[in-house]
Write an enzyme that holds these catalytic residues in place. Structure first.
Site, PDB file in Angstrom:
ATOM      1  N   ILE A 131      70.846  27.059  16.222  1.00 29.67           N
ATOM      2  CA  ILE A 131      70.291  27.298  17.559  1.00 29.67           C
ATOM      3  C   ILE A 131      68.765  27.305  17.507  1.00 29.67           C
ATOM      4  O   ILE A 131      68.186  28.048  16.712  1.00 29.67           O
ATOM      5  CB  ILE A 131      70.741  28.674  18.124  1.00 29.67           C
ATOM      6  CG1 ILE A 131      72.255  28.808  18.111  1.00 29.67           C
ATOM      7  CG2 ILE A 131      70.185  28.908  19.524  1.00 29.67           C
ATOM      8  CD1 ILE A 131      72.745  30.202  18.496  1.00 29.67           C
ATOM      9  N   GLY A 182      81.700  28.443   4.384  1.00 27.58           N
ATOM     10  CA  GLY A 182      80.266  28.504   4.050  1.00 27.58           C
ATOM     11  C   GLY A 182      79.464  29.302   5.060  1.00 27.58           C
ATOM     12  O   GLY A 182      78.252  29.136   5.159  1.00 27.58           O
ATOM     13  N   LYS A 200      67.731  39.626  11.215  1.00 26.04           N
ATOM     14  CA  LYS A 200      67.477  38.595  12.232  1.00 26.04           C
ATOM     15  C   LYS A 200      66.870  39.197  13.503  1.00 26.04           C
ATOM     16  O   LYS A 200      65.950  38.617  14.081  1.00 26.04           O
ATOM     17  CB  LYS A 200      68.776  37.850  12.543  1.00 26.04           C
ATOM     18  CG  LYS A 200      69.224  36.956  11.389  1.00 26.04           C
ATOM     19  CD  LYS A 200      70.640  36.456  11.607  1.00 26.04           C
ATOM     20  CE  LYS A 200      71.063  35.467  10.523  1.00 26.04           C
ATOM     21  NZ  LYS A 200      72.506  35.181  10.566  1.00 26.04           N
TER      22      LYS A 200
HETATM   23  N1  HSE Z   1      75.891  34.717   6.840  1.00 26.64           N
HETATM   24  C1  HSE Z   1      75.142  34.274   7.965  1.00 26.64           C
HETATM   25  C2  HSE Z   1      76.017  34.370   9.200  1.00 26.64           C
HETATM   26  C3  HSE Z   1      74.666  32.869   7.735  1.00 26.64           C
HETATM   27  O1  HSE Z   1      77.248  34.494   9.036  1.00 26.64           O
HETATM   28  O2  HSE Z   1      75.516  34.349  10.310  1.00 26.64           O
HETATM   29  C4  HSE Z   1      73.698  32.355   8.757  1.00 26.64           C
HETATM   30  O3  HSE Z   1      72.506  33.080   8.757  1.00 26.64           O
END
Ligand code: HSE
Length: 414
Positions: A131, A182, A200
């Protein structure tokens, strides 16, 4: 020519190489430069890999190559990622990163180093996966006083909650799927316990309010205590449970929190599912604006990294690092003094007596009972300060016919 070295050939690093190889021609055209992959740094064995000839375990190979002018850091974590980022910036190379932990921890210092060396330090991929949010917040919305940022910022936990709520899938099985895709961190505890979302929202808040917000000052709860029952009950009440990261500007101070919360099904974030993230930003001129897309995964994250590479290649001659103010940290509001509302689920021996006890503490309330949960009583509190409500709720435990408090969840109002 823009010579690229990718540090770390894991999920994101290999995605970056894949995206560049696949889109090479159009990427070159958009960058106005030839983007040349020159090195990949990784100490693991990649014998037989088609990119083998580019892979080295020795960072000096990169730093001794004058043809490398953009370093892409997709190692993650602090340790070597910090050392190599610093070294790259000090050597006059631009750095593009997906590393939220590093940006949240050392972002102020690294932005400063970038500025002093007239290079870029870009990290669009550090929040929200694919995003676009860092650039929109720091550039497109720069005319606004940002008043709040509210988001689902972790793909793994949103994926887990969606699988549990929709398919009744077991927590561990959903987490294993997220790891296989992943999405999860090397240590998925960072996802599950909210630390990834915390870093974040600290990055977004630093940009939104213009001064460094230290993630260590953000109260953070994860989803490990959320049960299938919580999700089922929320659904019966027309709510969804999401891991929410939010920040607000209150009387010149920043309030931020990460916690699981109940959202009415009509809330703009309520139906953000699977690995998707969404970020709702409020500004004085724009009003509300929402960003939505895949929040984790190889190619979405690589998309953001390569977008930054193209951006850097277009403007390699100047640094544009006024992302947040380097002087001092934001002062933070006391999280206990911020207004909220809770949903509470208690185990009771007598519903009637429990209702009376609860009403004595909170005044007249609406109660909920469901036949599937015969020994339980549920209610939404009045709106009051978080500290007041948590104290009153904890006083209920073991009082009269209330034998236990099963769940407390904040309700995120629209
Ligand atoms: N582990 C993080 C998530 C990866 O699941 O959002 C992306 O920052």
């Amino acid at each position: 020519m823009a010579g690229i070295a990718v540090l770390g050939f894991g999920v994101v690093g290999s995605g970056v190489v894949e995206v560049i190889r696949k889109g090479q021609e159009s990427i070159n055209r958009k960058a106005g430069e030839n983007i040349e992959l020159r090195h990949i740094l990784d100490i693991r064995d990649f014998s037989g890999h088609p990119e083998k000839r580019l892979i080295t375990g020795n960072p000096d190979v990169i730093f001794n190559d004058p043809g490398v002018n953009i370093v892409v850091e997709t190692i993650g974590g602090i340790g070597p990622a910090y050392e190599l980022t610093k070294r790259a910036l000090l050597s006059g190379r631009h750095v593009v990163s997906s590393n939220k932990e590093l940006v949240a921890t050392h972002g102020t210092e690294l932005l400063n180093t970038a500025r002093q060396n007239n290079v870029h330090y870009m990290f669009e991929a550090s929040v929200g996966g694919g995003i676009p949010i860092i650039k929109p917040l720091s550039e497109c919305l720069a005319a606004n006083e940002i008043t709040s940022v509210t988001g689902i910022l972790n793909g793994t936990t949103n994926y887990i909650l969606t699988c549990m709520a929709r398919e009744g899938k077991d927590f561990d099985a959903a987490l294993n799927d997220a790891r296989r895709e992943g999405y999860a961190e090397a240590n998925p505890e960072a996802d599950i316990e909210g630390m990834d979302s915390c870093r974040k929202i600290a990055i977004l808040s630093s940009i939104a309010y213009g001064g460094h917000v230290d993630y260590r000052n953000i109260p953070t709860e994860g989803i490990s205590h959320i049960s299938y029952e919580d999700l089922k009950i929320a659904d019966m009440m027309n709510y969804r449970v999401k891991l929410i990261a939010l920040s607000r500007k209150i009387d010149g101070k920043v309030f931020a929190r990460v916690c699981p919360a109940m959202l009415e099904s009509g809330h703009p974030l309520a139906n953000v599912e699977d690995v998707f993230n969404a970020i709702l930003v409020s500004g004085d001129a724009i009003g509300d604006v929402m960003f939505y897309g895949r929040g984790a995964g190889k190619l979405p994250t690589a998309s953001a990294v390569v977008g930054d590479i193209i951006d850097v290649a277009r403007s390699m001659d100047r640094s544009r690092m006024n992302i947040w103010n380097q002087d001092g940290s934001q002062s933070m509001a006391d999280p206990n003094s911020v207004d909220t509302r809770y949903f509470v689920r208690v185990k009771v021996r007598s519903s009637e007596e429990a209702r009376r006890l609860i009403s004595e503490k909170f005044g007249e309330l609406e109660f909920y009972e469901f036949p599937d949960f015969p020994d339980q009583l549920m209610f939404k509190t009045v709106i009051s300060t978080d500290g007041f409500l948590t104290d009153r709720i904890s006083e209920l435990r073991g009082t009269g016919s209330i034998s236990d408090i099963v769940t407390t969840l904040r309700i995120l109002e629209q």
